[in-house]
Every structure is written in C-alpha cells, then in structure tokens.
Design a protein around this motif. Structure first.
Motif, PDB file in Angstrom:
ATOM      1  N   MET A 192       0.846  -1.168   0.000  1.00  5.88           N
ATOM      2  CA  MET A 192       0.000   0.000   0.000  1.00  5.88           C
ATOM      3  C   MET A 192       0.892   1.232   0.000  1.00  5.88           C
ATOM      4  SD  MET A 192      -2.724   1.151   2.819  1.00  5.88           S
ATOM      5  CE  MET A 192      -4.294   1.318   2.065  1.00  5.88           C
ATOM      6  N   LYS A 193       0.598   2.165  -0.928  1.00  7.21           N
ATOM      7  CA  LYS A 193       1.362   3.406  -1.010  1.00  7.21           C
ATOM      8  C   LYS A 193       0.899   4.358   0.079  1.00  7.21           C
ATOM      9  CE  LYS A 193       2.187   3.547  -5.957  1.00  7.21           C
ATOM     10  NZ  LYS A 193       1.960   4.313  -7.165  1.00  7.21           N
ATOM     11  N   ILE A 194       1.850   5.209   0.511  1.00  9.11           N
ATOM     12  CA  ILE A 194       1.487   6.222   1.510  1.00  9.11           C
ATOM     13  C   ILE A 194       0.597   7.276   0.860  1.00  9.11           C
ATOM     14  CG2 ILE A 194       2.400   8.021   3.012  1.00  9.11           C
ATOM     15  CD1 ILE A 194       4.813   6.275   3.495  1.00  9.11           C
ATOM     16  N   ILE A 195       0.954   7.726  -0.348  1.00 14.17           N
ATOM     17  CA  ILE A 195       0.145   8.703  -1.092  1.00 14.17           C
ATOM     18  C   ILE A 195      -0.230   8.049  -2.424  1.00 14.17           C
ATOM     19  CG2 ILE A 195       0.099  10.968  -2.170  1.00 14.17           C
ATOM     20  CD1 ILE A 195       2.152  11.885  -0.128  1.00 14.17           C
ATOM     21  N   ASP A 196      -1.529   7.944  -2.696  1.00 14.10           N
ATOM     22  CA  ASP A 196      -1.970   7.325  -3.952  1.00 14.10           C
ATOM     23  C   ASP A 196      -2.008   8.348  -5.085  1.00 14.10           C
ATOM     24  OD1 ASP A 196      -4.246   8.808  -3.542  1.00 14.10           O
ATOM     25  OD2 ASP A 196      -5.546   7.085  -3.159  1.00 14.10           O
ATOM     26  N   SER A 197      -2.489   7.951  -6.251  1.00 15.99           N
ATOM     27  CA  SER A 197      -2.489   8.798  -7.445  1.00 15.99           C
ATOM     28  C   SER A 197      -3.457   9.978  -7.322  1.00 15.99           C
ATOM     29  CB  SER A 197      -2.838   7.970  -8.677  1.00 15.99           C
ATOM     30  OG  SER A 197      -4.142   7.441  -8.542  1.00 15.99           O
ATOM     31  N   LYS A 198      -4.411   9.935  -6.443  1.00 11.98           N
ATOM     32  CA  LYS A 198      -5.364  11.022  -6.240  1.00 11.98           C
ATOM     33  C   LYS A 198      -4.942  11.969  -5.116  1.00 11.98           C
ATOM     34  CE  LYS A 198      -9.272   8.412  -7.938  1.00 11.98           C
ATOM     35  NZ  LYS A 198     -10.609   7.925  -7.637  1.00 11.98           N
ATOM     36  N   GLY A 199      -3.755  11.777  -4.555  1.00 16.70           N
ATOM     37  CA  GLY A 199      -3.243  12.656  -3.520  1.00 16.70           C
ATOM     38  C   GLY A 199      -3.811  12.393  -2.146  1.00 16.70           C
ATOM     39  N   LEU A 206      -3.754  10.380   1.489  1.00 18.04           N
ATOM     40  CA  LEU A 206      -2.844   9.731   2.409  1.00 18.04           C
ATOM     41  C   LEU A 206      -3.450   8.399   2.829  1.00 18.04           C
ATOM     42  CD1 LEU A 206      -0.166  10.299   3.884  1.00 18.04           C
ATOM     43  CD2 LEU A 206      -1.511  11.249   5.747  1.00 18.04           C
ATOM     44  N   PHE A 207      -2.745   7.317   2.594  1.00 14.93           N
ATOM     45  CA  PHE A 207      -3.194   5.947   2.869  1.00 14.93           C
ATOM     46  C   PHE A 207      -4.538   5.659   2.208  1.00 14.93           C
ATOM     47  CE2 PHE A 207      -0.541   6.948   6.654  1.00 14.93           C
ATOM     48  CZ  PHE A 207       0.492   6.053   6.390  1.00 14.93           C
ATOM     49  N   GLY A 208      -4.837   6.364   1.121  1.00 15.26           N
ATOM     50  CA  GLY A 208      -6.059   6.119   0.360  1.00 15.26           C
ATOM     51  C   GLY A 208      -7.311   6.644   1.025  1.00 15.26           C
ATOM     52  N   LYS A 209      -7.201   7.403   2.121  1.00 10.88           N
ATOM     53  CA  LYS A 209      -8.384   7.840   2.843  1.00 10.88           C
ATOM     54  C   LYS A 209      -8.489   9.359   3.011  1.00 10.88           C
ATOM     55  CE  LYS A 209      -8.731   3.592   5.370  1.00 10.88           C
ATOM     56  NZ  LYS A 209      -9.353   2.940   6.447  1.00 10.88           N
ATOM     57  N   LEU A 210      -7.380  10.043   3.298  1.00 14.17           N
ATOM     58  CA  LEU A 210      -7.430  11.459   3.646  1.00 14.17           C
ATOM     59  C   LEU A 210      -6.643  12.276   2.632  1.00 14.17           C
ATOM     60  CD1 LEU A 210      -8.543  13.298   5.842  1.00 14.17           C
ATOM     61  CD2 LEU A 210      -6.436  12.985   7.104  1.00 14.17           C
ATOM     62  N   ASN A 211      -7.264  13.308   2.100  1.00 12.63           N
ATOM     63  CA  ASN A 211      -6.636  14.153   1.108  1.00 12.63           C
ATOM     64  C   ASN A 211      -5.571  15.033   1.779  1.00 12.63           C
ATOM     65  OD1 ASN A 211      -5.997  15.993  -0.919  1.00 12.63           O
ATOM     66  ND2 ASN A 211      -8.100  15.995  -1.718  1.00 12.63           N
ATOM     67  N   ILE A 212      -4.442  15.223   1.111  1.00  9.00           N
ATOM     68  CA  ILE A 212      -3.348  16.035   1.672  1.00  9.00           C
ATOM     69  C   ILE A 212      -3.771  17.496   1.808  1.00  9.00           C
ATOM     70  CG2 ILE A 212      -1.022  16.894   1.219  1.00  9.00           C
ATOM     71  CD1 ILE A 212      -0.312  14.221   0.086  1.00  9.00           C
ATOM     72  N   LEU A 213      -4.563  18.008   0.874  1.00 10.87           N
ATOM     73  CA  LEU A 213      -5.039  19.391   0.971  1.00 10.87           C
ATOM     74  C   LEU A 213      -5.927  19.580   2.195  1.00 10.87           C
ATOM     75  CD1 LEU A 213      -5.799  20.201  -2.769  1.00 10.87           C
ATOM     76  CD2 LEU A 213      -3.844  20.937  -1.393  1.00 10.87           C
TER      77      LEU A 213
END
Length: 181
Positions: free
Chosen positions: A1-8, A10-17
């Motif tokens: 599992m990537k830490i940041i996915d292609s949609k930005g 974090l762990f596929g759940k929380l947006n970095i913005l």
C-alpha cells in the motif's frame, strides 16, 4: 500500500489538501489563544506589577476651535469642573479642567524691507476661532508603556475628545505628568 496514492490521498483515505487546511486552522487557534499569553490581553493594558493609582496632569493643545465667541468659550472652560474624555473612540472617564489658556493667533506680515514679522491676526473672523492649551487632572497609572487613564493609554500625540452637553471637540496631548512625585 502506497502512503500517497495517485489522487493525492494519504493511505487512500485522507486528502493532503484537507490535512493542510486542518493544520492551518490549528495553528491559527494556537496563535490566538496560547502564544500571546496574558501580556497580549486587552484586560492587561494597565500592566501588572501593582501599579498604583495616582494624580495625573494632562496638557492638551486645541487648534482652530470654531465658536461664536472665543472669550466666552475660554471662560466657560475655566468654569467647568469636569469633562468626559473619549480616547480612540472609547470612553475614558472624566478629567477635571484646571485651566484653559488662549493662545494668540499670529500671521506672518511681510515688511517693506523684505523681512517678515509675526503680527496678531487683525481679521474679525478670528474672534470665532480659538487656539488654546487645556490643563486637566485625573486619576491614572504609570506603566512601563506610559500613562493609563481609564484603561486607555495616553501619551504625547494622543488625540483626546472632550465632550459635555454644550461642546464636543478634539485636541492633541502635549504633556502627561504625575502630580504624585
């Protein structure tokens, strides 16, 4: 599992913005409520440390007060016991007028030899305008940052508004001293 996915996210759940916005809001809240401490509070304008109430004398210069009769106005100000004072649009209590001294109105008069001398203004309209120095006393405190009268800092250059039932005008502080030395 990537830490940041292609949609930005974090762990596929929380947006970095979204995380950035939450962090900014938290920093603002911390800056407002925690960092300034008690010294940033308006309630502390009188300063801590047991400053005692003392008699303070304030000298005020008033320039170009338009009035029906300047002599009558000066006499009335010399009779008034107390006047309401407004500092920075906030009521700041009352001060007692000790004296009102009219300042002469001079004009520059050019002489035939080219020199310039000061002459009293001969115009009749000058009777309807007055420059004066008011000396007033009241209770205040000396803090590390100057004098405080009714929770308002009063320093040389501060503009005070004097108000009663008959007049309302402004003047500039030219001196603040303690009478309890």
């Amino acid at each position: 599992m990537k830490i940041i996915d292609s949609k930005g996210r974090l762990f596929g759940k929380l947006n970095i913005l979204d995380l950035g916005a939450i962090a900014v809001i938290l920093l603002v809240i911390i800056g407002i409520f925690i960092v300034p401490g008690p010294s940033g509070s308006i309630a502390q304008v009188t300063g801590g440390g047991g400053n005692r109430i003392q008699q303070v004398q304030v000298s005020l210069i008033v320039r170009g007060l338009n009035t029906k009769d300047s002599d009558e106005t000066i006499a009335e100000l010399n009779e008034d016991a107390e006047v309401s004072v407004i500092v920075r649009n906030e009521p700041a209590g009352r001060l007692k007028i000790e004296s009102a001294q009219e300042l002469p109105n001079y004009v520059a008069a050019t002489q035939p030899d080219g020199s310039v001398i000061a002459q009293l203004d001969p115009r009749p309209i000058i009777k309807n305008s007055v420059d004066m120095i008011l000396t007033m006393t009241g209770n205040g405190q000396l803090t590390n940052d100057g004098y405080v009268i009714a929770n308002q800092k009063v320093k040389i250059g501060s503009v005070l508004e004097l108000d009663n039932a008959r007049y309302n005008f402004r003047g500039t502080v030219i001196d603040v001293t303690s009478l309890d030395n």
